[in-house]
Design a protein around this motif. Structure first.
Motif, PDB file in Angstrom:
ATOM      1  N   VAL A  75     -19.519  23.689  40.061  1.00  0.00           N
ATOM      2  CA  VAL A  75     -19.315  25.087  39.672  1.00  0.00           C
ATOM      3  C   VAL A  75     -19.413  25.150  38.152  1.00  0.00           C
ATOM      4  N   HIS A  76     -20.148  26.157  37.665  1.00  0.00           N
ATOM      5  CA  HIS A  76     -20.277  26.383  36.221  1.00  0.00           C
ATOM      6  C   HIS A  76     -20.267  27.896  36.042  1.00  0.00           C
ATOM      7  N   VAL A  77     -19.088  28.430  35.724  1.00  0.00           N
ATOM      8  CA  VAL A  77     -18.927  29.888  35.695  1.00  0.00           C
ATOM      9  C   VAL A  77     -17.878  30.264  34.649  1.00  0.00           C
ATOM     10  N   THR A  78     -18.033  31.435  34.064  1.00  0.00           N
ATOM     11  CA  THR A  78     -17.015  31.919  33.121  1.00  0.00           C
ATOM     12  C   THR A  78     -16.214  33.038  33.781  1.00  0.00           C
ATOM     13  N   ASP A  79     -14.938  33.140  33.390  1.00  0.00           N
ATOM     14  CA  ASP A  79     -14.113  34.232  33.910  1.00  0.00           C
ATOM     15  C   ASP A  79     -14.287  35.469  33.030  1.00  0.00           C
ATOM     16  N   GLU A  80     -13.515  36.514  33.346  1.00  0.00           N
ATOM     17  CA  GLU A  80     -13.679  37.788  32.630  1.00  0.00           C
ATOM     18  C   GLU A  80     -13.324  37.683  31.147  1.00  0.00           C
ATOM     19  N   LYS A  81     -12.593  36.643  30.778  1.00  0.00           N
ATOM     20  CA  LYS A  81     -12.242  36.449  29.360  1.00  0.00           C
ATOM     21  C   LYS A  81     -13.216  35.510  28.657  1.00  0.00           C
ATOM     22  N   GLY A  82     -14.228  35.040  29.385  1.00  0.00           N
ATOM     23  CA  GLY A  82     -15.215  34.152  28.778  1.00  0.00           C
ATOM     24  C   GLY A  82     -14.844  32.676  28.829  1.00  0.00           C
ATOM     25  N   LYS A  83     -13.744  32.341  29.532  1.00  0.00           N
ATOM     26  CA  LYS A  83     -13.355  30.929  29.661  1.00  0.00           C
ATOM     27  C   LYS A  83     -14.279  30.247  30.670  1.00  0.00           C
ATOM     28  N   LEU A  84     -14.793  29.086  30.266  1.00  0.00           N
ATOM     29  CA  LEU A  84     -15.732  28.361  31.124  1.00  0.00           C
ATOM     30  C   LEU A  84     -14.998  27.444  32.098  1.00  0.00           C
ATOM     31  N   TYR A  85     -15.409  27.523  33.353  1.00  0.00           N
ATOM     32  CA  TYR A  85     -14.936  26.616  34.399  1.00  0.00           C
ATOM     33  C   TYR A  85     -16.156  25.814  34.832  1.00  0.00           C
ATOM     34  N   SER A  86     -16.265  24.589  34.340  1.00  0.00           N
ATOM     35  CA  SER A  86     -17.407  23.745  34.672  1.00  0.00           C
ATOM     36  C   SER A  86     -16.863  22.474  35.317  1.00  0.00           C
ATOM     37  N   ARG A 126      -6.294  34.479  44.425  1.00  0.00           N
ATOM     38  CA  ARG A 126      -5.924  33.278  43.651  1.00  0.00           C
ATOM     39  C   ARG A 126      -5.901  32.077  44.586  1.00  0.00           C
ATOM     40  N   VAL A 127      -6.414  30.965  44.085  1.00  0.00           N
ATOM     41  CA  VAL A 127      -6.380  29.717  44.856  1.00  0.00           C
ATOM     42  C   VAL A 127      -6.011  28.564  43.936  1.00  0.00           C
ATOM     43  N   THR A 128      -5.410  27.544  44.529  1.00  0.00           N
ATOM     44  CA  THR A 128      -5.203  26.272  43.824  1.00  0.00           C
ATOM     45  C   THR A 128      -6.074  25.249  44.535  1.00  0.00           C
ATOM     46  N   VAL A 129      -6.923  24.598  43.744  1.00  0.00           N
ATOM     47  CA  VAL A 129      -7.890  23.638  44.280  1.00  0.00           C
ATOM     48  C   VAL A 129      -7.605  22.258  43.689  1.00  0.00           C
ATOM     49  N   THR A 130      -7.632  21.244  44.546  1.00  0.00           N
ATOM     50  CA  THR A 130      -7.543  19.866  44.060  1.00  0.00           C
ATOM     51  C   THR A 130      -8.880  19.187  44.334  1.00  0.00           C
ATOM     52  N   GLY A 131      -9.162  18.143  43.572  1.00  0.00           N
ATOM     53  CA  GLY A 131     -10.390  17.384  43.773  1.00  0.00           C
ATOM     54  C   GLY A 131     -10.429  16.228  42.794  1.00  0.00           C
ATOM     55  N   THR A 132     -11.496  15.460  42.870  1.00  0.00           N
ATOM     56  CA  THR A 132     -11.663  14.292  42.010  1.00  0.00           C
ATOM     57  C   THR A 132     -12.948  14.462  41.207  1.00  0.00           C
ATOM     58  N   LEU A 141      -6.570  22.700  39.950  1.00  0.00           N
ATOM     59  CA  LEU A 141      -7.011  23.902  39.241  1.00  0.00           C
ATOM     60  C   LEU A 141      -6.372  25.140  39.853  1.00  0.00           C
ATOM     61  N   ARG A 142      -5.772  25.961  38.993  1.00  0.00           N
ATOM     62  CA  ARG A 142      -5.266  27.263  39.444  1.00  0.00           C
ATOM     63  C   ARG A 142      -6.286  28.307  39.022  1.00  0.00           C
ATOM     64  N   LEU A 143      -6.859  28.984  40.001  1.00  0.00           N
ATOM     65  CA  LEU A 143      -7.995  29.860  39.738  1.00  0.00           C
ATOM     66  C   LEU A 143      -7.727  31.280  40.204  1.00  0.00           C
ATOM     67  N   LYS A 144      -8.300  32.233  39.459  1.00  0.00           N
ATOM     68  CA  LYS A 144      -8.281  33.624  39.913  1.00  0.00           C
ATOM     69  C   LYS A 144      -9.588  34.277  39.501  1.00  0.00           C
ATOM     70  N   GLY A 145      -9.824  35.484  39.986  1.00  0.00           N
ATOM     71  CA  GLY A 145     -11.046  36.198  39.623  1.00  0.00           C
ATOM     72  C   GLY A 145     -12.296  35.498  40.124  1.00  0.00           C
ATOM     73  N   ALA A 179      -7.005  44.123  49.492  1.00  0.00           N
ATOM     74  CA  ALA A 179      -7.965  43.509  48.552  1.00  0.00           C
ATOM     75  C   ALA A 179      -8.304  44.464  47.442  1.00  0.00           C
ATOM     76  N   SER A 180      -8.424  43.918  46.229  1.00  0.00           N
ATOM     77  CA  SER A 180      -8.873  44.740  45.119  1.00  0.00           C
ATOM     78  C   SER A 180     -10.246  44.240  44.676  1.00  0.00           C
ATOM     79  N   PRO A 181     -11.163  45.163  44.357  1.00  0.00           N
ATOM     80  CA  PRO A 181     -12.517  44.758  43.997  1.00  0.00           C
ATOM     81  C   PRO A 181     -12.570  44.077  42.640  1.00  0.00           C
ATOM     82  N   LEU A 182     -13.526  43.179  42.508  1.00  0.00           N
ATOM     83  CA  LEU A 182     -13.768  42.494  41.244  1.00  0.00           C
ATOM     84  C   LEU A 182     -15.169  42.895  40.808  1.00  0.00           C
ATOM     85  N   GLU A 183     -15.284  43.507  39.654  1.00  0.00           N
ATOM     86  CA  GLU A 183     -16.610  43.913  39.137  1.00  0.00           C
ATOM     87  C   GLU A 183     -17.256  42.683  38.523  1.00  0.00           C
ATOM     88  N   ARG A 184     -18.559  42.617  38.649  1.00  0.00           N
ATOM     89  CA  ARG A 184     -19.238  41.485  38.007  1.00  0.00           C
ATOM     90  C   ARG A 184     -20.432  41.994  37.250  1.00  0.00           C
TER      91      ARG A 184
END
Length: 184
Positions: A75-86, A126-132, A141-145, A179-184
């Protein structure tokens, strides 16, 4: 390097299979596969590289999409604040999630689906994901949006689930309950 020719399309049996756990520490072959997944996603977002190699832009890719039925995602994506999740992860797992749901108001797409599939895809807000990681490090990882949606989409691929399996067939644009919509 992975190209669009390597990405299998809907209808291929691997996309409906439950992928196998990756034996850790990962083999060199598995590391190379995971590395190539994250490289594809990053390269596909660079207009010059994408055009040169004919890459369809993506923000996530799972190993089953290149016909490798193992539990690996990139996954290589930025959130609404521009933070990169790679992240390139072996054996990612959703270990907890919110009751509240969300969905992309524009719908979801997939590199393995060459058609437009209209409709809302309900996801956990919101989800919490574990992995290696490739380096063998355990992450939580605690993720939202948008990052939360992308991780759920890719982890679904590991379980043989396509995004359109979640769309309400009777009323594709009915807003999912709670559910609340998320604009992209």
């Amino acid at each position: 390097m992975i190209t669009m020719k390597d990405v299998i399309k809907e209808g291929h049996p691997t996309l409906r299979a439950v992928a196998e756990e990756v034996v850790l520490p990962a083999s060199e072959e598995d590391k190379e596969t995971l590395q190539s997944l994250i490289e594809y996603v990053i390269n596909s977002q660079n207009p010059e590289i994408a055009e040169k190699y004919g890459l369809r832009p993506g923000i996530g890719l799972a190993a089953p999409q290149i016909n490798v039925s193992k539990r690996m995602i990139a996954v290589h994506v930025t959130d609404e604040k521009g933070k990169l999740y790679s992240y390139a992860l072996f054996n990612p797992k959703i270990v907890s999630h919110s009751v509240e749901k969300t969905y992309l108001s524009s719908g979801e797409g997939c590199l393995s689906v060459d058609r437009d599939v209209p409709g809302y895809v309900p996801r956990y807000a919101r989800v919490t994901v574990t992995g290696t990681t490739l380096e063998g490090e355990e992450v939580k990882l605690r993720l939202k949006g948008l990052p939360a949606i992308v991780f759920q989409h890719e982890i679904d691929h590991l379980n043989g689930i396509m995004f359109y399996d979640h769309i309400n067939e009777q009323n594709p644009f009915e807003a999912p309950a709670d559910a609340s919509p998320l604009e992209r």
